[in-house]
Scaffold this motif. Structure first.
Motif, PDB file in Angstrom:
ATOM      1  N   MET A 109      -5.248   5.522   7.519  1.00 59.60           N
ATOM      2  CA  MET A 109      -5.567   6.773   8.214  1.00 59.60           C
ATOM      3  C   MET A 109      -4.336   7.335   8.914  1.00 59.60           C
ATOM      4  SD  MET A 109      -9.249   6.432  10.006  1.00 59.60           S
ATOM      5  CE  MET A 109     -10.280   5.075   9.506  1.00 59.60           C
ATOM      6  N   GLU A 110      -3.588   6.457   9.567  1.00 64.07           N
ATOM      7  CA  GLU A 110      -2.373   6.907  10.260  1.00 64.07           C
ATOM      8  C   GLU A 110      -1.341   7.444   9.266  1.00 64.07           C
ATOM      9  OE1 GLU A 110      -1.768   7.389  13.481  1.00 64.07           O
ATOM     10  OE2 GLU A 110      -3.814   6.761  13.916  1.00 64.07           O
ATOM     11  N   LEU A 111      -1.236   6.829   8.112  1.00 61.00           N
ATOM     12  CA  LEU A 111      -0.311   7.311   7.083  1.00 61.00           C
ATOM     13  C   LEU A 111      -0.723   8.694   6.573  1.00 61.00           C
ATOM     14  CD1 LEU A 111       2.094   6.728   5.122  1.00 61.00           C
ATOM     15  CD2 LEU A 111       0.382   5.797   3.550  1.00 61.00           C
ATOM     16  N   ALA A 143     -17.835   7.155  13.669  1.00 58.53           N
ATOM     17  CA  ALA A 143     -16.781   6.252  13.184  1.00 58.53           C
ATOM     18  C   ALA A 143     -16.217   5.417  14.334  1.00 58.53           C
ATOM     19  CB  ALA A 143     -15.666   7.066  12.534  1.00 58.53           C
ATOM     20  N   ARG A 144     -15.844   4.187  14.012  1.00 58.35           N
ATOM     21  CA  ARG A 144     -15.216   3.313  15.012  1.00 58.35           C
ATOM     22  C   ARG A 144     -13.816   3.781  15.347  1.00 58.35           C
ATOM     23  NH1 ARG A 144     -16.899  -2.160  11.877  1.00 58.35           N
ATOM     24  NH2 ARG A 144     -16.679  -0.695  10.167  1.00 58.35           N
ATOM     25  N   TYR A 145     -13.129   4.358  14.362  1.00 58.03           N
ATOM     26  CA  TYR A 145     -11.767   4.821  14.587  1.00 58.03           C
ATOM     27  C   TYR A 145     -11.511   6.073  13.768  1.00 58.03           C
ATOM     28  CZ  TYR A 145      -6.755   5.228  14.678  1.00 58.03           C
ATOM     29  OH  TYR A 145      -5.495   5.726  14.844  1.00 58.03           O
ATOM     30  N   LEU A 146     -10.846   7.029  14.382  1.00 58.73           N
ATOM     31  CA  LEU A 146     -10.310   8.203  13.704  1.00 58.73           C
ATOM     32  C   LEU A 146      -9.008   8.573  14.396  1.00 58.73           C
ATOM     33  CD1 LEU A 146     -13.457  10.491  13.296  1.00 58.73           C
ATOM     34  CD2 LEU A 146     -12.196   9.330  11.479  1.00 58.73           C
ATOM     35  N   PRO A 147      -8.011   9.011  13.645  1.00 57.24           N
ATOM     36  CA  PRO A 147      -6.759   9.469  14.261  1.00 57.24           C
ATOM     37  C   PRO A 147      -6.983  10.769  15.034  1.00 57.24           C
ATOM     38  CG  PRO A 147      -6.463   9.058  11.910  1.00 57.24           C
ATOM     39  CD  PRO A 147      -7.928   9.012  12.189  1.00 57.24           C
ATOM     40  N   ASP A 148      -6.036  11.093  15.852  1.00 55.10           N
ATOM     41  CA  ASP A 148      -6.056  12.328  16.628  1.00 55.10           C
ATOM     42  C   ASP A 148      -6.044  13.538  15.700  1.00 55.10           C
ATOM     43  OD1 ASP A 148      -5.695  14.349  18.512  1.00 55.10           O
ATOM     44  OD2 ASP A 148      -4.260  13.181  19.675  1.00 55.10           O
ATOM     45  N   LYS A 149      -6.806  14.560  16.047  1.00 52.14           N
ATOM     46  CA  LYS A 149      -6.860  15.788  15.248  1.00 52.14           C
ATOM     47  C   LYS A 149      -5.760  16.781  15.604  1.00 52.14           C
ATOM     48  CE  LYS A 149     -11.827  15.697  14.493  1.00 52.14           C
ATOM     49  NZ  LYS A 149     -13.099  16.393  14.725  1.00 52.14           N
ATOM     50  N   PHE A 150      -5.192  16.680  16.786  1.00 50.96           N
ATOM     51  CA  PHE A 150      -4.214  17.654  17.265  1.00 50.96           C
ATOM     52  C   PHE A 150      -2.962  17.660  16.386  1.00 50.96           C
ATOM     53  CE2 PHE A 150      -0.628  18.937  20.011  1.00 50.96           C
ATOM     54  CZ  PHE A 150      -1.066  20.216  20.315  1.00 50.96           C
ATOM     55  N   ASN A 151      -2.640  18.812  15.825  1.00 47.02           N
ATOM     56  CA  ASN A 151      -1.473  19.003  14.955  1.00 47.02           C
ATOM     57  C   ASN A 151      -1.451  18.053  13.756  1.00 47.02           C
ATOM     58  OD1 ASN A 151      -0.359  21.191  16.267  1.00 47.02           O
ATOM     59  ND2 ASN A 151       0.913  19.945  17.600  1.00 47.02           N
ATOM     60  N   TYR A 171       0.811  -1.220   0.000  1.00 45.24           N
ATOM     61  CA  TYR A 171       0.000   0.000   0.000  1.00 45.24           C
ATOM     62  C   TYR A 171       0.844   1.271   0.000  1.00 45.24           C
ATOM     63  CZ  TYR A 171      -4.221  -2.724   0.789  1.00 45.24           C
ATOM     64  OH  TYR A 171      -5.268  -3.596   0.641  1.00 45.24           O
ATOM     65  N   GLU A 172       1.731   1.401   0.975  1.00 46.05           N
ATOM     66  CA  GLU A 172       2.468   2.659   1.129  1.00 46.05           C
ATOM     67  C   GLU A 172       3.248   3.026  -0.130  1.00 46.05           C
ATOM     68  OE1 GLU A 172       5.160   5.004   4.405  1.00 46.05           O
ATOM     69  OE2 GLU A 172       5.137   2.818   4.472  1.00 46.05           O
ATOM     70  N   GLU A 173       3.901   2.058  -0.732  1.00 44.78           N
ATOM     71  CA  GLU A 173       4.675   2.337  -1.951  1.00 44.78           C
ATOM     72  C   GLU A 173       3.791   2.792  -3.103  1.00 44.78           C
ATOM     73  OE1 GLU A 173       7.162  -1.006  -2.897  1.00 44.78           O
ATOM     74  OE2 GLU A 173       8.059  -1.036  -0.905  1.00 44.78           O
ATOM     75  N   VAL A 174       2.559   2.296  -3.156  1.00 41.78           N
ATOM     76  CA  VAL A 174       1.635   2.675  -4.225  1.00 41.78           C
ATOM     77  C   VAL A 174       1.047   4.062  -3.969  1.00 41.78           C
ATOM     78  CG1 VAL A 174      -0.499   2.045  -5.420  1.00 41.78           C
ATOM     79  CG2 VAL A 174       1.089   0.261  -4.704  1.00 41.78           C
ATOM     80  N   ASP A 191     -13.696   2.730   8.118  1.00 40.80           N
ATOM     81  CA  ASP A 191     -13.159   2.894   9.471  1.00 40.80           C
ATOM     82  C   ASP A 191     -12.961   1.574  10.225  1.00 40.80           C
ATOM     83  OD1 ASP A 191     -15.902   2.356   9.771  1.00 40.80           O
ATOM     84  OD2 ASP A 191     -15.990   3.476  11.645  1.00 40.80           O
ATOM     85  N   PHE A 192     -12.648   0.509   9.517  1.00 42.38           N
ATOM     86  CA  PHE A 192     -12.426  -0.785  10.155  1.00 42.38           C
ATOM     87  C   PHE A 192     -10.954  -0.925  10.521  1.00 42.38           C
ATOM     88  CE2 PHE A 192     -12.439  -5.596   9.904  1.00 42.38           C
ATOM     89  CZ  PHE A 192     -13.256  -5.779  11.003  1.00 42.38           C
ATOM     90  N   ARG A 193     -10.614  -1.988  11.208  1.00 47.00           N
ATOM     91  CA  ARG A 193      -9.210  -2.214  11.584  1.00 47.00           C
ATOM     92  C   ARG A 193      -8.388  -2.635  10.361  1.00 47.00           C
ATOM     93  NH1 ARG A 193     -12.210  -6.427  13.831  1.00 47.00           N
ATOM     94  NH2 ARG A 193     -11.837  -8.410  12.793  1.00 47.00           N
ATOM     95  N   GLY A 194      -7.104  -2.813  10.544  1.00 47.32           N
ATOM     96  CA  GLY A 194      -6.231  -3.279   9.472  1.00 47.32           C
ATOM     97  C   GLY A 194      -5.880  -2.170   8.506  1.00 47.32           C
ATOM     98  N   VAL A 195      -6.142  -2.397   7.232  1.00 45.13           N
ATOM     99  CA  VAL A 195      -5.781  -1.427   6.196  1.00 45.13           C
ATOM    100  C   VAL A 195      -6.397  -0.060   6.492  1.00 45.13           C
ATOM    101  CG1 VAL A 195      -6.057  -0.813   3.758  1.00 45.13           C
ATOM    102  CG2 VAL A 195      -5.372  -3.132   4.387  1.00 45.13           C
ATOM    103  N   ASP A 196      -7.660  -0.035   6.912  1.00 46.43           N
ATOM    104  CA  ASP A 196      -8.333   1.254   7.144  1.00 46.43           C
ATOM    105  C   ASP A 196      -7.596   2.088   8.192  1.00 46.43           C
ATOM    106  OD1 ASP A 196     -10.187   0.249   5.367  1.00 46.43           O
ATOM    107  OD2 ASP A 196     -11.794   0.037   6.820  1.00 46.43           O
ATOM    108  N   THR A 197      -7.271   1.507   9.326  1.00 45.71           N
ATOM    109  CA  THR A 197      -6.600   2.285  10.368  1.00 45.71           C
ATOM    110  C   THR A 197      -5.163   2.620   9.985  1.00 45.71           C
ATOM    111  OG1 THR A 197      -6.040   0.280  11.602  1.00 45.71           O
ATOM    112  CG2 THR A 197      -8.055   1.431  12.241  1.00 45.71           C
ATOM    113  N   LEU A 198      -4.490   1.716   9.307  1.00 43.44           N
ATOM    114  CA  LEU A 198      -3.110   1.996   8.894  1.00 43.44           C
ATOM    115  C   LEU A 198      -3.050   3.117   7.862  1.00 43.44           C
ATOM    116  CD1 LEU A 198      -1.745  -1.659   8.723  1.00 43.44           C
ATOM    117  CD2 LEU A 198      -1.182   0.080  10.438  1.00 43.44           C
TER     118      LEU A 198
END
Length: 136
Positions: free
Chosen positions: A48-50, A67-75, A20-23, A39-46
């Motif tokens: 989002m973090e990227l 949503a079940r998961y969202l990254p932190d909004k701060f900065n 994924y990341e390289e693409v 917003d599921f685990r695995g690819v979705d959360t990874l």
């Protein structure tokens, strides 16, 4: 360009980076590119973090009220993301995202001759609708 990024919930971090990341990297600085995610685990959360510190051009689709998961909004750029919810189930949500995308990035590690994963079904649906796959 609207890129739907999806895949299995049990992907390893190494496989995520490799498949994924390289693409995705060549599209990160392009303001004409939007990323569509669930917003599921695995690819979705990874993914989002990227993307959280890289782009505001992200839409998150989820079931129910929040949503079940969202990254932190701060900065981060997460505060500019569109959060779209209220879908009744995975299929309704996934079909909406697939309708909106023009391209997709996905790989399936879980299907075999006995079982077809949701990821595999979504990949087939994308291809049926003529969406462009951006994998190696």
């Amino acid at each position: 360009m609207n890129i739907y990024v999806f895949g299995n919930g049990n992907i390893s971090f190494d496989d995520f980076k490799k498949h994924y990341e390289e693409v995705i990297n060549p599209y990160l600085n392009n303001e004409e590119v939007s990323f569509l995610l669930c917003d599921f685990r695995g690819v979705d959360t990874l993914i989002m973090e990227l993307l959280k510190c890289k782009t505001s051009n992200v839409s998150i689709y989820h079931i129910g009220e929040r949503a079940r998961y969202l990254p932190d909004k701060f900065n981060t750029k997460v505060g500019g993301w569109k959060i779209l919810g209220g879908y009744e189930n995975d299929q309704e949500r996934d079909h909406e995202v697939i309708k909106k995308c023009t391209h997709f990035i996905a790989i399936d590690f879980n299907s075999d001759h006995k079982r077809k994963s949701g990821t595999a079904k979504n990949m087939e649906y994308c291809e049926e609708l003529g969406k462009i796959r951006l994998m190696k």
